[in-house]
Scaffold this motif. Sequence first.
Motif: not given
Length: 157
Positions: A33-34, A77-78, A100-109, A139-141
Motif C-alpha cells: 500500500x505504500x 508525471x512519470x 515527488x523528486x524530479x531527479x530520482x522519482x522518489x515518492x514520499x507520502x 522538487x528535489x529530495x
Amino acid sequence: MSKVDYLKDILDDKGFKMTNQRRIVFETLNEYKHEHLSPEEIYELIKGKYPTIGLATIYRTLQVFEEIGLIYKLNFDDGCYRYEIMSYDDNHIHQHHHLICKNCGKIIEVKEDLMNSLEEMIEKQYNFEIINHMVKFTGICSRCRDKENDNGNRKET
C-alpha cells in the motif's frame, strides 16, 4: 471485519461479484500500500504465484476498483498511472499528499491532510461540496540534494 470481507461488502453493495482475481489484486494493493504501484508492477508481483492472471485482468480490476471508490488513480508525471488504496478513518476518506523528486522519482507520502481548513473555507464561500482533492509537490529530495552538494564541493577542491 477482514479485508476480504470488506472488499466483498463493497463489491456487493455496488453490484459487482467477488472473484478470485479481484481478491488477489486487492490483497496485493494492501500488501504494497505504500508503493504506488502501476498495473504492470502489480502484474509482476502477482504473476509468479498466479500465472493465470493476465495484465488485461489487472487493468479491468483496477478500473472496477476505481469506479467503486476503493482505490484512486495517481499521476506523478512519470508516464504511467499508479494506484493507491483509499484509507478510511471514522467513515471519512483520509487524503494524503505526495512529494515527488524530479531527479530520482522518489515518492514520499505526507501523512497529514493539509487541506481540511482550506476545504471548509471553499465549501462555505462557494457553497460547493468537495468530494476529493489531490495535491502533489515536486522538487528535489534530500538524498539528491546531498549528492548535488557533494558533487559541488568536490569540484571546488
